[in-house]
Write a protein that holds these residues in place. Structure first.
Motif, short mmCIF file in Angstrom:
data_model
loop_
_atom_site.label_atom_id
_atom_site.label_comp_id
_atom_site.label_asym_id
_atom_site.label_seq_id
_atom_site.Cartn_x
_atom_site.Cartn_y
_atom_site.Cartn_z
N THR A 42 0.81 -1.22 0.00
CA THR A 42 0.00 0.00 0.00
C THR A 42 0.84 1.27 0.00
N SER A 43 2.07 1.20 0.52
CA SER A 43 2.95 2.37 0.54
C SER A 43 4.37 1.89 0.75
N HIS A 44 5.33 2.71 0.34
CA HIS A 44 6.73 2.31 0.51
C HIS A 44 7.64 3.54 0.48
N CYS B 26 4.47 -1.21 3.52
CA CYS B 26 3.33 -1.80 4.23
C CYS B 26 2.72 -2.88 3.35
N PRO B 27 2.68 -4.12 3.81
CA PRO B 27 2.09 -5.22 3.02
C PRO B 27 0.57 -5.29 3.20
N ILE C 78 10.78 -3.70 6.92
CA ILE C 78 12.01 -3.12 6.39
C ILE C 78 12.90 -4.25 5.89
N TYR C 79 13.26 -4.18 4.62
CA TYR C 79 14.15 -5.17 4.00
C TYR C 79 15.47 -4.50 3.64
N LYS C 80 16.53 -5.29 3.67
CA LYS C 80 17.86 -4.81 3.30
C LYS C 80 18.47 -5.75 2.28
N ILE D 136 -4.41 -0.05 8.34
CA ILE D 136 -3.49 -0.05 7.20
C ILE D 136 -2.62 1.21 7.20
N VAL D 137 -1.33 1.02 6.97
CA VAL D 137 -0.39 2.14 6.86
C VAL D 137 -0.46 2.67 5.44
N SER D 138 -0.95 3.90 5.30
CA SER D 138 -1.25 4.47 3.99
C SER D 138 -0.14 5.36 3.43
#
Length: 257
Positions: free
Chosen positions: A14-16, A28-29, A36-38, A56-58
């Motif tokens: 939904t956002s990145h 946000c999945p 957080i991925y590295k 939901i994180v928008s």
């Protein structure tokens, strides 16, 4: 030509936002978490999961200089995340919203950030050192519908917004004690929340937008698959549009060469 790699982090995002050096990504999945991925040895590895929101994180934005993450959610809350040792520590932001927060962006100097909402309101948030929290000043009664996107002018004072009312607007956001008057010229002469410009070019919802690096041009896109370019932002702006035949446009950006 540079190679393109594909990695499916989730079924729906939904956002990145990217980290300053683009070695990490926060997204946000489609739930109330931020992952957080590295990139490690050619593979993306999950290193953190941020838990604080209830819905939901928008919106997510990752500051370039201070390495802070700001998140907003449909739960009407916002958090600023600071990395302390190996952990990300959240600080609550007082938004005072009665509808979902939809989008967020740090200002160029990273001393403020703007939050667009479904309450037809924009929150300009800044840090109060004496109380150790983030507070907000609201731009009210200017939008007729949800605020879908916010974009800061390079001078750190002017803020552009798009909305599902089909309009693009530019506001002054000078805050005494946070901004300096000699930094932005005549922009500081306008009161906080004063509308500098309103454009009614689109007959449909308007979405993403960006200022050019010089701040002389504002570009925004609409649900009608059109992109609009605005020069001479102020009382008498000049504008042109380009129409596409494809699906609705969602965002736009200026490419730096």
């Amino acid at each position: 030509m540079a190679s393109v790699s594909v990695h499916q982090f989730a079924q729906c995002i939904t956002s990145h936002a990217w980290s300053p050096d683009h070695s990490m990504i926060a997204f946000c999945p489609n739930n109330n978490e931020v992952h957080i991925y590295k990139l490690m040895e050619g593979k993306w590895e999950k290193i953190h999961v941020l838990h604080k929101h209830d819905q939901i994180v928008s919106g997510i934005d990752w500051s370039t200089s201070s390495n802070r993450i700001v998140t907003v959610s449909h739960d009407r809350n916002s958090y600023v995340w600071s990395q302390e040792a190996a952990e990300w520590v959240p600080t609550l932001v007082i938004l005072r919203l009665n509808r979902a927060a939809l989008c967020v962006q740090w200002s160029p100097k990273e001393n403020k950030f703007a939050v667009g909402s479904g309450a037809k309101t924009v929150c300009i948030c800044y840090y109060e050192q004496e109380n150790n929290w983030w507070v907000s000043k609201l731009i009210r009664k200017r939008h007729d519908s949800s605020v879908t996107s916010v974009a800061w002018h390079p001078n750190n004072i002017l803020l552009a917004t798009t909305s599902t009312d089909g309009k693009c607007r530019v506001f002054a956001t000078f805050i005494k004690g946070v901004d300096t008057k000699n930094a932005a010229g005549s922009s500081t002469d306008s009161k906080f929340g004063e509308q500098i410009m309103q454009l009614d070019l689109s007959l449909s919802w308007t979405f993403g937008m960006k200022w050019s690096p010089s701040g002389n041009t504002l570009a925004y896109v609409g649900h009608n698959s059109m992109i609009y370019f605005v020069d001479d932002v102020g009382p008498s702006p000049s504008a042109q549009s380009v129409a596409f035949r494809d699906l609705p446009l969602r965002d736009v950006g200026f490419v730096h060469f």
